[in-house]
Design a protein around this motif. Sequence first.
Motif, PDB file in Angstrom:
ATOM      1  N   GLY A 179       0.847  -1.178   0.000  1.00 56.76           N
ATOM      2  CA  GLY A 179       0.000   0.000   0.000  1.00 56.76           C
ATOM      3  C   GLY A 179       0.884   1.230   0.000  1.00 56.76           C
ATOM      4  N   LEU A 180       0.305   2.380   0.280  1.00 59.42           N
ATOM      5  CA  LEU A 180       1.077   3.615   0.256  1.00 59.42           C
ATOM      6  C   LEU A 180       2.227   3.581   1.262  1.00 59.42           C
ATOM      7  N   ALA A 181       1.942   3.112   2.481  1.00 53.46           N
ATOM      8  CA  ALA A 181       2.982   3.074   3.515  1.00 53.46           C
ATOM      9  C   ALA A 181       4.114   2.130   3.134  1.00 53.46           C
ATOM     10  N   ASP A 182       3.801   1.072   2.378  1.00 54.00           N
ATOM     11  CA  ASP A 182       4.829   0.107   1.970  1.00 54.00           C
ATOM     12  C   ASP A 182       5.761   0.675   0.907  1.00 54.00           C
ATOM     13  N   LEU A 183       5.342   1.774   0.273  1.00 58.31           N
ATOM     14  CA  LEU A 183       6.178   2.389  -0.760  1.00 58.31           C
ATOM     15  C   LEU A 183       7.183   3.377  -0.174  1.00 58.31           C
ATOM     16  N   ARG A 199       3.769  13.729  -4.049  1.00 59.63           N
ATOM     17  CA  ARG A 199       4.614  14.074  -2.901  1.00 59.63           C
ATOM     18  C   ARG A 199       3.771  14.632  -1.752  1.00 59.63           C
ATOM     19  N   GLU A 200       2.792  15.481  -2.084  1.00 61.15           N
ATOM     20  CA  GLU A 200       1.935  16.083  -1.065  1.00 61.15           C
ATOM     21  C   GLU A 200       1.127  15.021  -0.329  1.00 61.15           C
ATOM     22  N   VAL A 201       0.631  14.003  -1.069  1.00 57.52           N
ATOM     23  CA  VAL A 201      -0.137  12.930  -0.443  1.00 57.52           C
ATOM     24  C   VAL A 201       0.719  12.172   0.566  1.00 57.52           C
ATOM     25  N   PHE A 202       1.956  11.871   0.199  1.00 56.07           N
ATOM     26  CA  PHE A 202       2.869  11.191   1.117  1.00 56.07           C
ATOM     27  C   PHE A 202       3.129  12.046   2.361  1.00 56.07           C
ATOM     28  N   GLN A 203       3.412  13.316   2.126  1.00 59.57           N
ATOM     29  CA  GLN A 203       3.769  14.205   3.236  1.00 59.57           C
ATOM     30  C   GLN A 203       2.620  14.396   4.215  1.00 59.57           C
ATOM     31  N   LYS A 204       1.386  14.496   3.696  1.00 62.78           N
ATOM     32  CA  LYS A 204       0.229  14.676   4.573  1.00 62.78           C
ATOM     33  C   LYS A 204       0.015  13.473   5.488  1.00 62.78           C
ATOM     34  N   LYS A 205       0.485  12.309   5.052  1.00 67.15           N
ATOM     35  CA  LYS A 205       0.358  11.105   5.866  1.00 67.15           C
ATOM     36  C   LYS A 205       1.619  10.841   6.685  1.00 67.15           C
ATOM     37  N   GLY A 206       2.573  11.779   6.613  1.00 72.08           N
ATOM     38  CA  GLY A 206       3.797  11.636   7.382  1.00 72.08           C
ATOM     39  C   GLY A 206       4.701  10.520   6.889  1.00 72.08           C
ATOM     40  N   LEU A 207       4.638  10.220   5.601  1.00 73.81           N
ATOM     41  CA  LEU A 207       5.422   9.132   5.033  1.00 73.81           C
ATOM     42  C   LEU A 207       6.650   9.663   4.294  1.00 73.81           C
ATOM     43  N   ALA A 208       7.735   8.927   4.380  1.00 71.70           N
ATOM     44  CA  ALA A 208       8.952   9.293   3.661  1.00 71.70           C
ATOM     45  C   ALA A 208       8.728   9.108   2.160  1.00 71.70           C
ATOM     46  N   PHE A 209       9.492   9.829   1.389  1.00 67.82           N
ATOM     47  CA  PHE A 209       9.277   9.867  -0.056  1.00 67.82           C
ATOM     48  C   PHE A 209      10.631   9.826  -0.754  1.00 67.82           C
ATOM     49  N   ARG A 210      10.815   8.865  -1.631  1.00 69.49           N
ATOM     50  CA  ARG A 210      12.089   8.758  -2.334  1.00 69.49           C
ATOM     51  C   ARG A 210      11.845   8.698  -3.837  1.00 69.49           C
ATOM     52  N   THR A 211      12.433   9.619  -4.572  1.00 68.41           N
ATOM     53  CA  THR A 211      12.267   9.666  -6.028  1.00 68.41           C
ATOM     54  C   THR A 211      13.506   9.090  -6.713  1.00 68.41           C
ATOM     55  N   ALA A 212      13.290   8.113  -7.587  1.00 66.53           N
ATOM     56  CA  ALA A 212      14.383   7.542  -8.367  1.00 66.53           C
ATOM     57  C   ALA A 212      14.473   8.194  -9.739  1.00 66.53           C
ATOM     58  N   CYS A 213      13.306   8.581 -10.292  1.00 69.27           N
ATOM     59  CA  CYS A 213      13.292   9.126 -11.659  1.00 69.27           C
ATOM     60  C   CYS A 213      12.022   9.943 -11.859  1.00 69.27           C
ATOM     61  N   ILE A 214      12.159  11.082 -12.523  1.00 65.46           N
ATOM     62  CA  ILE A 214      11.015  11.900 -12.925  1.00 65.46           C
ATOM     63  C   ILE A 214      11.086  12.071 -14.436  1.00 65.46           C
ATOM     64  N   ALA A 215       9.983  11.781 -15.127  1.00 63.11           N
ATOM     65  CA  ALA A 215       9.978  11.828 -16.594  1.00 63.11           C
ATOM     66  C   ALA A 215       8.860  12.735 -17.092  1.00 63.11           C
ATOM     67  N   GLU A 252      -5.471   4.238  -2.317  1.00 60.13           N
ATOM     68  CA  GLU A 252      -5.408   5.492  -1.576  1.00 60.13           C
ATOM     69  C   GLU A 252      -6.432   6.473  -2.145  1.00 60.13           C
ATOM     70  N   GLU A 253      -7.396   6.890  -1.314  1.00 60.67           N
ATOM     71  CA  GLU A 253      -8.472   7.769  -1.767  1.00 60.67           C
ATOM     72  C   GLU A 253      -7.946   9.101  -2.296  1.00 60.67           C
ATOM     73  N   ALA A 254      -6.851   9.559  -1.732  1.00 57.49           N
ATOM     74  CA  ALA A 254      -6.310  10.861  -2.151  1.00 57.49           C
ATOM     75  C   ALA A 254      -5.574  10.773  -3.483  1.00 57.49           C
ATOM     76  N   LEU A 255      -5.253   9.553  -3.905  1.00 56.68           N
ATOM     77  CA  LEU A 255      -4.526   9.375  -5.164  1.00 56.68           C
ATOM     78  C   LEU A 255      -5.480   8.905  -6.252  1.00 56.68           C
ATOM     79  N   LYS A 256      -6.162   9.862  -6.864  1.00 52.76           N
ATOM     80  CA  LYS A 256      -7.082   9.575  -7.954  1.00 52.76           C
ATOM     81  C   LYS A 256      -6.829  10.543  -9.104  1.00 52.76           C
ATOM     82  N   SER A 257      -7.216  10.126 -10.286  1.00 50.55           N
ATOM     83  CA  SER A 257      -7.087  10.970 -11.465  1.00 50.55           C
ATOM     84  C   SER A 257      -8.380  10.884 -12.262  1.00 50.55           C
ATOM     85  N   GLN A 258      -8.609  11.872 -13.121  1.00 46.14           N
ATOM     86  CA  GLN A 258      -9.833  11.880 -13.924  1.00 46.14           C
ATOM     87  C   GLN A 258      -9.525  12.367 -15.331  1.00 46.14           C
TER      88      GLN A 258
END
Length: 282
Positions: A179-183, A199-215, A252-258
Motif C-alpha cells: 500500500g502507500l505506507a509500503d512504498l 509528494r503532497e499525499v505522502f507528506q500529509k500522511k507523514g510518510l517518507a518519499f524517495r524519487t528515483a526518476c522523474i519523466a 489510496e483515496e487521495a490518489l485519484k485521477s480523472q
Amino acid sequence: MDLKQLSYFTAIVDEGSISAAAKKLHISQPPLSHQMKSLECELGVILFDRGLRSITLTDAGKLLYTRAKTILDMTSATKMEINNLGSGLSGTLRIGMVSSSSIGYIARKLRDFQEIYPEVTYQIYEGNTYQMMDALKTSQIDLAFVRAPFSEDGFICHKYAEEYFVAAGQEGVLKDEDGLADLTHKPLILYRRWEPFIREVFQKKGLAFRTACIADNAWTCIQMAKTGMGIAIVPESFAVEDGEIKVCQIGEEALKSQLMLVKRADRYISNITRIFFEKFTM
C-alpha cells in the motif's frame, strides 16, 4: 506581412535554406530572397543569419516562426471548417491527447467513430495537460483529452469516471500487498506533472518519499519501471500487466485521477467537432 510571406518564411526554416525552400515551393531563389528582405524591412529586425549552405534563426526569427506556424495552422483549420460546414460528415479533427489517454477506451471510441464517419481524418497532437490546454486556447486544436486538475474556466468539460493510481514495477520490487505506507523509502518513478501532487499525499500522511526518476511522459515511467529502476505510480487504466511488469492497487483515496474531454466554450466549432464531442460524452 501577409500569409504568403509567412508561408515562405516557415518553408525556409523547415527546409534549412533559401535554395531548398525555393525548390520545394517551385519558385526561383531571387524572388524568395526578396520577399524575406521585405518582411525583415517591414518588421525592422533580422530574422535569420544567412550562411553559405544553411540559415540560423535569430531570437526574432524564432518568435516569428512559432507565431507563423500557429497562424497558418489556424488559417488551414478555418478553411476546412468552412468547406465542411454544410454536411458535417467529413473534415479534419485536431485532437490533443495526454500520453495516458491514447489507450484502451479512447482508442476504441476513435475506431468506432471512424466506422460511422469514414471521411473524417485525424490530426493527433500529444503533450502534457498544460500544453494541450494552451493549444486549445490558441485554437491549434479542436478538442483535447486531458487529466485533471487544471483551470476549467472558459472550457466545456466532459468528465469520465475517476480512477485510482496504481503501483507498477518488476516482480520482487513490488509485492501484492504493498500500500502507500509500503512504498516508503522505495524508489519511485513519477510523471513530472504528478510529482508535486503525489509528494503532497505522502507528506500529509507523514510518510517518507524517495524519487528515483522523474519523466515528462507517463509511458517513459512504465518503461523505466520495467527495467527494475523503481516503481511507477500511474493511473490504473494506464498500467497493464504484460509479463514484464506487475501492477498493484494502492487503494489510496487521495490518489485519484480523472480523464476529461475538453473544448473551448467561446469558439465556433465545426459540425463534425460537435458530433464528435457529443458521441464521446454519451
